[in-house]
Design an enzyme around this catalytic site. Structure first.
Site, PDB file in Angstrom:
ATOM      1  N   CYS A  81       0.839  -1.200   0.000  1.00 32.99           N
ATOM      2  CA  CYS A  81       0.000   0.000   0.000  1.00 32.99           C
ATOM      3  C   CYS A  81       0.874   1.251   0.000  1.00 32.99           C
ATOM      4  O   CYS A  81       0.632   2.194  -0.753  1.00 32.99           O
ATOM      5  CB  CYS A  81      -0.923  -0.024   1.211  1.00 32.99           C
ATOM      6  SG  CYS A  81      -2.129   1.322   1.265  1.00 32.99           S
ATOM      7  N   CYS A  82       1.905   1.252   0.855  1.00 32.81           N
ATOM      8  CA  CYS A  82       2.830   2.391   0.908  1.00 32.81           C
ATOM      9  C   CYS A  82       3.530   2.597  -0.432  1.00 32.81           C
ATOM     10  O   CYS A  82       3.767   3.727  -0.865  1.00 32.81           O
ATOM     11  CB  CYS A  82       3.878   2.183   2.003  1.00 32.81           C
ATOM     12  SG  CYS A  82       3.287   2.424   3.698  1.00 32.81           S
ATOM     13  N   CYS A  94      -0.923   8.717   6.799  1.00 32.58           N
ATOM     14  CA  CYS A  94      -2.269   8.392   6.339  1.00 32.58           C
ATOM     15  C   CYS A  94      -3.176   8.166   7.542  1.00 32.58           C
ATOM     16  O   CYS A  94      -2.748   7.645   8.573  1.00 32.58           O
ATOM     17  CB  CYS A  94      -2.233   7.148   5.459  1.00 32.58           C
ATOM     18  SG  CYS A  94      -1.395   7.391   3.873  1.00 32.58           S
ATOM     19  N   CYS A 124      -3.400   4.774   9.339  1.00 30.03           N
ATOM     20  CA  CYS A 124      -2.123   4.303   9.877  1.00 30.03           C
ATOM     21  C   CYS A 124      -1.531   5.249  10.916  1.00 30.03           C
ATOM     22  O   CYS A 124      -0.335   5.177  11.228  1.00 30.03           O
ATOM     23  CB  CYS A 124      -1.128   4.104   8.746  1.00 30.03           C
ATOM     24  SG  CYS A 124      -1.670   2.902   7.505  1.00 30.03           S
ATOM     25  N   CYS A 127       7.947   3.682   5.988  1.00 32.00           N
ATOM     26  CA  CYS A 127       7.176   3.333   4.801  1.00 32.00           C
ATOM     27  C   CYS A 127       8.071   3.010   3.625  1.00 32.00           C
ATOM     28  O   CYS A 127       7.637   2.425   2.643  1.00 32.00           O
ATOM     29  CB  CYS A 127       6.239   4.481   4.419  1.00 32.00           C
ATOM     30  SG  CYS A 127       7.101   6.001   3.988  1.00 32.00           S
TER      31      CYS A 127
END
EC number: 1.8.4.10
Length: 264
Positions: free
Chosen positions: A123-124, A204, A207, A232
């Site tokens: 995702c990162c 985010c 997170c 990340c």
């Protein structure tokens, strides 16, 4: 209680730190042109933007970019306009590839980051790393808000780190949290109001959480992972230094409460 009232306590040698940071930014603008700032819109990066202005930089001598992951807090995104209203910079905003982000959510779900370290890093990569590559393309230097005090993984950060294609310049490596908030207070620098709610490090929304007294600065980032996983990828060395390994286990998903529901 505001973050300023809690933390604004400069070091005895703050004046020397400030002079060094300004000199470093001026040098970077000359030696590593084209220069850009990678702004997370956190308190450190707001300080750097102000320092760039104090150093006489504008869009003709440096640029500023933001990675809008599509999952940022609204309070974070609002700072882009505030920067442009106050400083002589037009912020370049980079977004993840819409198709890649949508495909990831469709395949893995909107809470995939909680399921495994591999999915969180994927995702990162989609939301941060790939846009970062585009933002840094053609740049000879980039400014970051890294400080040695932030975490054990950042304790050995240097003023200038030479990377294969560009120099990474860290003007605040010696600054303390007290220095940061003192400078914000003295110069009335705009900052994310989430800092007043005990969010020292803001990424985010799913997170990021607030921290409690005594917790590490970055303990509110990816809090369900082990301590070695708190990056990340933006500030991991090319040789893999500080690259986290898959932890033995994650917390059960039912015990993890996202800060805010965000649509991809």
């Amino acid at each position: 209680m505001s973050a300023i009232s809690l933390y604004a306590k400069p070091s005895p040698d703050f004046a020397q730190k400030l002079a060094h940071s300004l000199a470093l930014i001026k040098t970077a603008a000359t030696e590593y042109s084209p220069l850009t700032q990678a702004s997370s819109l956190g308190c450190e990066d707001m300080v750097i933007t102000h320092l760039m202005h104090e150093a006489g930089l504008d869009n003709a001598s440096a640029s500023i970019f933001v990675l809008d992951t599509g999952m940022l807090h609204l309070e974070t995104v609002a700072l882009v306009k505030r920067i442009e209203e106050r400083y002589p910079f037009k912020i370049d905003v980079y977004h993840p590839d819409a198709d890649a982000a949508s495909a990831f959510v469709e395949e893995n779900g909107s809470q995939a980051m909680y399921k495994s370290l591999a999915l969180r890093k994927q995702c990162c990569h989609i939301r941060k790393m790939e846009p970062l590559e585009r933002a840094l393309a053609g740049k000879k230097g980039w400014l970051t808000g890294l400080r040695r005090e932030q975490s054990a993984a950042r304790a050995e950060v240097h003023d200038i780190e030479q990377q294969p294609e560009r120099a990474k310049v860290n003007p605040l490596v010696e600054w303390t949290q007290g220095d940061i908030w003192h400078y914000i207070s003295v110069n009335a620098i705009p900052y994310n109001p989430l800092h007043d709610q005990f969010f020292p490090s803001i990424g985010c929304a799913p997170c990021t959480r607030a921290v409690t007294l005594g917790e590490d600065f970055r303990s509110g980032r990816w809090w369900w992972e082990n301590e070695s996983a708190k990056e990340c990828g933006l500030h991991v060395a090319a040789d893999g230094t500080h690259e986290a390994q898959e932890p033995a286990a994650f917390e059960p998903l039912s015990s993890i409460i996202p800060i805010r529901e965000i649509q991809a």
